[in-house]
Design a protein around this motif. Structure first.
Motif, mmCIF file in Angstrom:
data_model
loop_
_atom_site.group_PDB
_atom_site.id
_atom_site.type_symbol
_atom_site.label_atom_id
_atom_site.label_comp_id
_atom_site.label_asym_id
_atom_site.label_seq_id
_atom_site.Cartn_x
_atom_site.Cartn_y
_atom_site.Cartn_z
ATOM 1 N N TRP A 120 -22.964 27.707 -31.070
ATOM 2 C CA TRP A 120 -23.629 28.318 -32.218
ATOM 3 C C TRP A 120 -22.649 28.858 -33.255
ATOM 4 O O TRP A 120 -22.787 28.540 -34.453
ATOM 5 C CB TRP A 120 -24.597 29.426 -31.778
ATOM 6 N N ILE A 121 -21.686 29.656 -32.870
ATOM 7 C CA ILE A 121 -20.768 30.259 -33.845
ATOM 8 C C ILE A 121 -19.982 29.190 -34.605
ATOM 9 O O ILE A 121 -20.017 29.164 -35.837
ATOM 10 C CB ILE A 121 -19.856 31.317 -33.184
ATOM 11 N N PRO A 122 -19.291 28.251 -33.929
ATOM 12 C CA PRO A 122 -18.542 27.251 -34.711
ATOM 13 C C PRO A 122 -19.424 26.303 -35.527
ATOM 14 O O PRO A 122 -19.067 25.924 -36.639
ATOM 15 C CB PRO A 122 -17.739 26.482 -33.657
ATOM 16 N N GLU A 123 -20.601 25.951 -35.026
ATOM 17 C CA GLU A 123 -21.487 25.021 -35.734
ATOM 18 C C GLU A 123 -22.167 25.655 -36.941
ATOM 19 O O GLU A 123 -22.671 24.942 -37.807
ATOM 20 C CB GLU A 123 -22.552 24.469 -34.775
ATOM 21 N N ASN A 124 -22.177 26.985 -37.013
ATOM 22 C CA ASN A 124 -22.856 27.665 -38.114
ATOM 23 C C ASN A 124 -21.887 28.337 -39.083
ATOM 24 O O ASN A 124 -22.309 29.115 -39.944
ATOM 25 C CB ASN A 124 -23.878 28.664 -37.559
ATOM 26 N N GLY A 125 -20.602 28.041 -38.965
ATOM 27 C CA GLY A 125 -19.613 28.510 -39.928
ATOM 28 C C GLY A 125 -19.223 29.973 -39.808
ATOM 29 O O GLY A 125 -18.739 30.560 -40.772
ATOM 30 N N TYR A 126 -19.420 30.565 -38.650
ATOM 31 C CA TYR A 126 -19.058 31.968 -38.437
ATOM 32 C C TYR A 126 -17.829 32.071 -37.546
ATOM 33 O O TYR A 126 -17.501 31.143 -36.811
ATOM 34 C CB TYR A 126 -20.207 32.733 -37.770
ATOM 35 N N THR A 127 -17.186 33.235 -37.594
ATOM 36 C CA THR A 127 -16.183 33.617 -36.615
ATOM 37 C C THR A 127 -16.608 34.968 -36.056
ATOM 38 O O THR A 127 -17.432 35.665 -36.646
ATOM 39 C CB THR A 127 -14.761 33.723 -37.217
ATOM 40 N N VAL A 128 -16.026 35.325 -34.927
ATOM 41 C CA VAL A 128 -16.349 36.600 -34.295
ATOM 42 C C VAL A 128 -15.583 37.703 -35.012
ATOM 43 O O VAL A 128 -14.376 37.599 -35.227
ATOM 44 C CB VAL A 128 -15.992 36.574 -32.797
ATOM 45 N N ASP A 129 -16.281 38.745 -35.386
ATOM 46 C CA ASP A 129 -15.667 39.887 -36.072
ATOM 47 C C ASP A 129 -15.083 40.857 -35.041
ATOM 48 O O ASP A 129 -15.462 40.839 -33.869
ATOM 49 C CB ASP A 129 -16.724 40.597 -36.928
ATOM 50 N N ASP A 130 -14.175 41.702 -35.516
ATOM 51 C CA ASP A 130 -13.499 42.682 -34.662
ATOM 52 C C ASP A 130 -14.318 43.972 -34.579
ATOM 53 O O ASP A 130 -13.877 45.037 -34.987
ATOM 54 C CB ASP A 130 -12.098 42.959 -35.221
ATOM 55 N N TRP A 153 -25.929 40.961 -28.948
ATOM 56 C CA TRP A 153 -25.509 41.167 -30.331
ATOM 57 C C TRP A 153 -24.015 40.857 -30.458
ATOM 58 O O TRP A 153 -23.185 41.543 -29.859
ATOM 59 C CB TRP A 153 -25.785 42.604 -30.757
ATOM 60 N N ILE A 154 -23.705 39.804 -31.218
ATOM 61 C CA ILE A 154 -22.316 39.361 -31.415
ATOM 62 C C ILE A 154 -21.923 39.618 -32.864
ATOM 63 O O ILE A 154 -22.579 39.130 -33.792
ATOM 64 C CB ILE A 154 -22.170 37.853 -31.098
ATOM 65 N N PRO A 155 -20.827 40.386 -33.076
ATOM 66 C CA PRO A 155 -20.393 40.678 -34.456
ATOM 67 C C PRO A 155 -19.832 39.402 -35.105
ATOM 68 O O PRO A 155 -19.025 38.695 -34.497
ATOM 69 C CB PRO A 155 -19.314 41.739 -34.272
ATOM 70 N N ILE A 156 -20.267 39.127 -36.324
ATOM 71 C CA ILE A 156 -19.868 37.871 -36.988
ATOM 72 C C ILE A 156 -19.370 38.128 -38.419
ATOM 73 O O ILE A 156 -19.667 39.147 -39.016
ATOM 74 C CB ILE A 156 -21.036 36.865 -37.028
ATOM 75 N N LYS A 157 -18.624 37.138 -38.908
ATOM 76 C CA LYS A 157 -18.225 37.110 -40.319
ATOM 77 C C LYS A 157 -18.052 35.645 -40.699
ATOM 78 O O LYS A 157 -17.865 34.775 -39.872
ATOM 79 C CB LYS A 157 -16.950 37.912 -40.551
ATOM 80 N N ARG A 158 -18.123 35.382 -42.010
ATOM 81 C CA ARG A 158 -17.924 34.005 -42.519
ATOM 82 C C ARG A 158 -16.465 33.783 -42.822
ATOM 83 O O ARG A 158 -15.734 34.629 -43.165
ATOM 84 C CB ARG A 158 -18.744 33.804 -43.788
#
Length: 158
Positions: A120-130, A153-158
């Motif tokens: 999900w994260i790589p296919e949707n253009g996100y990275t994991v936030d700190d 709940w996974i912290p994300i950023k573009r």
């Protein structure tokens, strides 16, 4: 599995924590501290429980089963004015999160994690936030039961 993208407001939480790893897993220790003392918390926002992890991304080169992190067992409260003795406070900052539904046992969580981080994260253009990662254990959570449900709940950023 994927539910939504949500910006969470800052939250005040209280509970217990420990340093652990996936291999060592001391999670049960902090829940055994929290659960018998829930009645001491008089300003809880809801009956939901928070299982929260803080990773040190600044020094983390590779995540392995032996990577240490801080694990929390928490309850959201309205304020920190009436914190029972021995409880730790934790302030969750506002942030953007991808929210997923995990159904099943703790052992089934490997599949959920593989989907979140491997697909999900790589296919949707996100990275994991700190920011902290957490699970909300609500009314449908049944502690390692095959029909248990919790929000991840996974912290994300573009």
């Amino acid at each position: 599995m994927f539910l939504r993208i949500e910006t969470t407001k800052a939250k005040k939480l209280i509970g217990f924590s420990t340093t652990t790893s996936l291999a060592e897993d001391k999670t049960a220790t902090i829940w055994k501290q929290l659960m018998p003392r829930l009645k001491e918390i008089h300003n809880a926002v809801s009956a939901d429980l928070f299982s929260l992890q803080v990773y040190d991304f600044k020094t983390l080169q590779e995540f392995t089963p032996f990577t240490e992190f801080t694990k929390y067992a928490l309850v959201e409260v309205k304020d920190f004015y009436r914190v029972p003795e021995g409880f730790k406070t934790f302030e969750l900052p506002e942030g953007d999160y991808a929210v997923f539904l995990h159904k099943g046992t703790h052992a089934d969580f490997v599949k959920t994690s593989q989907y979140i981080f491997g697909e999900w994260i790589p296919e949707n253009g996100y990275t994991v936030d700190d920011s902290p990662h957490f699970e909300v254990l609500g009314d449908l959570y049944k502690n390692d039961h095959p029909e248990s449900q919790e929000e991840v709940w996974i912290p994300i950023k573009r």
